[in-house]
Design a protein around this motif. Structure first.
Motif, PDB file in Angstrom:
ATOM      1  N   GLY A 235      -5.675  -0.329  -6.505  1.00  0.00           N
ATOM      2  CA  GLY A 235      -5.014  -0.718  -5.267  1.00  0.00           C
ATOM      3  C   GLY A 235      -5.081   0.356  -4.210  1.00  0.00           C
ATOM      4  N   LEU A 236      -5.387   1.580  -4.601  1.00  0.00           N
ATOM      5  CA  LEU A 236      -5.248   2.672  -3.653  1.00  0.00           C
ATOM      6  C   LEU A 236      -6.561   3.300  -3.232  1.00  0.00           C
ATOM      7  N   THR A 237      -7.500   3.343  -4.149  1.00  0.00           N
ATOM      8  CA  THR A 237      -8.695   4.109  -3.810  1.00  0.00           C
ATOM      9  C   THR A 237      -9.675   3.269  -3.012  1.00  0.00           C
ATOM     10  N   LEU A 238     -10.627   3.945  -2.430  1.00  0.00           N
ATOM     11  CA  LEU A 238     -11.646   3.261  -1.638  1.00  0.00           C
ATOM     12  C   LEU A 238     -12.735   2.716  -2.549  1.00  0.00           C
TER      13      LEU A 238
ATOM     14  N   ARG B 157       0.799  -1.226   0.000  1.00  0.00           N
ATOM     15  CA  ARG B 157       0.000   0.000   0.000  1.00  0.00           C
ATOM     16  C   ARG B 157       0.835   1.280   0.000  1.00  0.00           C
TER      17      ARG B 157
END
Lengths: 361, 308
Positions: free
Chosen positions: B304-307, B220
């Motif tokens: 991979g990063l956002t909600l 992350r």
């Protein structure tokens, strides 16, 4: 003052830490109750940040007698598994995530349902009044806003102890004062244990329930803020708490917590003893704040001298006076009479002069 | 305007100067920008355009015929070039992937691992050594090591591990991969190392402080922040791998023909339009692969990063 009768949320006993040959912490112990605002005060190199890193688990101490967070023994437990979070000095916000994603990080890591994550993160942002900027990038925020995001990110997981490493250091004066109030407010609302690190005696004084003053990896003095501010027990503490005048002398008489000191040059003056263990004849120091010294009449207790210099600084006037006991700094907050008149004798209330042992190296 | 002000009264001039400074610096910066862009255009872009134009000519009796035609392009994939293209792609991508798999952990260890300053300096110096020596001299040494009578086979036979010499060690796809991997290791590792080195240690600490396990911190925080380096490493490795010429020539022994070998043989046959077309094709291939890589990274990075 709050009443702390519950069991301690944070207990640290006998931490020793070394960086190579350098001892960073020698036998430091501290504890904090639930909802307490504890400040660790010290200059750079005093070991205060190392102490914080030992508590958070980012630094493994050389040895530790006992380390408990929220009642759990955390010796040897990695940082990720400890119920405490840190607000870093440079905020350490993730640059590739939005404000909301930053705040949600700790919740996402714990694999909570996505709806709960977003709701909790939004609530935390609301608490620091940044709900409007949830989708902004970190780069679009001001220093104070970044500070608040870091705060929200740290409290959103409801840690037992929140560690703050000089969080206001990078902010300007006005913002710092606003944030001080906001932090105190937040701490009261959350009823969370805060361990706050700072080098500013003013921050320590305004915000904390208890203060620990550190010096060279040891605890120099601990107590309530006013105690430290008004009754420093060592020369270092007095100097650190902003006492401009520290005059050497000898204790010649004592009565309760009041004492009479013969200063260098022979003048005998009155003050308050910081510790009970002082005996008549001991070498002592007397600390005086510049603004607590004022011109007095010839019969009052005080020191004779002549004015050497006078600097008008707008809000106040700084003066330097030569006395038999050495140079004395004075600060006058009002124009007259100090500013225009000349005077040859100054004095102080005996409760404003602190007497402590001269045992400092 | 500025000149006039300077000739005028000194106080006036100082004032003018202070006010002019920002707008005075800007032309210099943009001058440099346009100058460099122009030089780059002349040195790099124009030859590429000429190359591309050349691919629309033909050759007759070892002479280039300067009349536009599509013949070179249409006949480009006859005579087994399609297999050559596939082989080139396969080998270049395999080598790049191996470099990435080995290079990323190495770069991570070098940048954030428990390495002393001296150790790091030594490793970085070792990584630059391959640039000191000519590629062909470095490659040809492997012939003596991997050959039928080479070092490896001598050891294998004398220890009785094999009865006869192992023949796939040299003049095979294995040896071509083997020769390319050490040559292309630094261009993969160095950009990734730089990118990871730039990640603030407190970000990693903050992640574990917030409860992130080492694996979560890696996926992350470290990985997304190192993607620019991965991208650069990919470009610097895949480009040379697609155009590799020394390794297939020296270690392939004529059995492993890549596009570069086709270009070389067309060049020796003085068929410049074919050379031009093949080169343009390799460049196009590289751009296509990089574009795909970019899309994959954006997808991967995004999800991979956002909600959401």
């Amino acid at each position: 003052m709050k009443d702390f009768t519950t069991e301690p949320m944070l207990e640290v006993c006998d931490v020793v830490h070394k960086y190579g040959q350098v001892t960073a912490l020698s036998n430091v112990s501290l504890s904090a109750q639930k909802g307490e605002f504890l400040t660790i005060l010290g200059s750079s190199g005093s070991g205060k940040t190392t102490m914080l890193r030992v508590i958070s688990g980012l630094e493994t101490p050389y040895s530790v007698g006992r380390l408990r967070i929220g009642g759990e023994d955390v010796v040897g437990v990695p940082a990720a598994k400890r119920r405490c979070t840190t607000v870093f000095q440079n905020y350490a916000l993730f640059p590739h995530m939005s404000v909301l994603e930053n705040v949600a990080y700790g919740l996402k890591i714990r694999k909570l349902p996505a709806d709960d994550v977003i709701r909790e993160a939004r609530r935390a942002l609301e608490m620091v009044r940044l709900e409007q900027k949830a989708d902004r990038s970190i780069r679009q925020l001001s220093g104070g806003e970044r500070q608040r995001v870091a705060l929200a990110r740290a409290v959103v997981t409801r840690p037992a102890v929140l560690l703050l490493d000089e969080p206001l250091g990078a902010l300007d004066e006005r913002l710092r004062q606003d944030m001080q109030l906001e932090l105190m407010d937040l701490q009261r609302k959350l009823d969370m244990t805060f361990v706050y690190i700072t080098h500013s005696q003013e921050e320590a004084l305004t915000m904390s329930d208890r203060v620990i003053l550190m010096r060279n990896g040891r605890v120099e003095q601990r107590g309530e803020p006013l105690e430290l501010f008004d009754r420093p027990a060592t020369r270092f503490a007095a100097d650190f708490m902003g006492y401009e005048n520290i005059l050497p002398g000898r204790l010649i008489q004592r009565e309760g917590d009041r004492g009479q000191v013969e200063l260098t040059g022979g003048a005998r003056v009155l003050g308050t003893l910081a510790a009970d263990d002082l005996a008549v004849g001991d070498r002592v120091n007397m600390a005086l704040r510049a603004e607590r010294i004022a011109p007095v009449g010839p019969e009052d207790q005080g020191l004779d001298g002549s004015l050497r210099s006078k600097v008008y600084r707008g809000k106040y006037t700084d003066m330097l006076m030569d006395t038999a006991a050495g140079p004395l700094r004075l600060r006058s907050w009002h124009g007259a009479p100090a500013e225009h008149e000349s005077f040859s004798r100054v004095g102080w209330k005996e409760t404003d002069a602190v007497i402590f042992a001269d045992n400092d190296v | 305007m500025t000149m006039n002000a300077e000739i005028g009264s000194p106080a006036n001039a100082r004032q003018e100067n202070r006010m002019e400074r920002p707008s005075f610096r800007l032309p210099l910066a943009s001058l440099a920008f346009w100058g460099i862009s122009l030089a780059w255009f002349i040195i790099v872009i124009i030859p590429l355009i000429i190359l591309f134009v050349y691919s629309f000519f033909t050759t007759q009796y070892f002479q280039t015929v300067y009349s536009p035609s599509l013949e070179t392009w249409t006949s480009l994939f006859s005579s087994g070039r399609f297999e050559v293209t596939l082989r080139t792609l396969r080998i270049a991508l395999t080598v790049t992937m191996i470099e990435l798999l080995v290079g990323f952990p190495f770069a991570l260890w070098l940048a954030k691992g428990n390495v002393s300053k001296l150790g790091r300096a030594i490793f970085l110096a070792l990584l630059t050594i391959p640039f000191f020596l000519d590629l062909s001299s470095r490659t040809i040494v492997w012939r003596a090591i991997l050959g039928q009578n080479g070092l490896v086979n001598t050891i294998l036979i004398s220890t009785g591990l094999t009865e006869g010499p192992v023949d796939w060690l040299l003049y095979s796809e294995f040896s071509v991969h083997f020769g390319m991997i050490p040559a292309l290791f630094p261009p993969m590792v160095l950009p990734i190392y730089m990118a990871i080195n730039l990640i603030d240690d407190t970000l990693i600490e903050a992640s574990s402080d917030l409860g992130g396990s080492p694996a979560q911190t890696f996926s992350r925080v470290i990985l997304p922040l190192s993607l620019p380096g991965v991208m650069a490493g990919f470009v610097f490795t895949l480009g040379p791998a697609l155009a590799a010429w020394v390794e297939p020539g020296m270690l392939g022994g004529g059995f492993v023909n890549l596009l570069s070998n086709s270009i070389e043989s067309a060049y020796t046959a003085l068929r410049y339009p074919v050379v031009a077309a093949l080169s343009a094709f390799v460049i196009g291939l590289l751009l296509l692969l990089l574009g795909m890589m970019m899309l994959v990274l954006r997808r991967f990075g995004g999800s991979g990063l956002t909600l959401r």
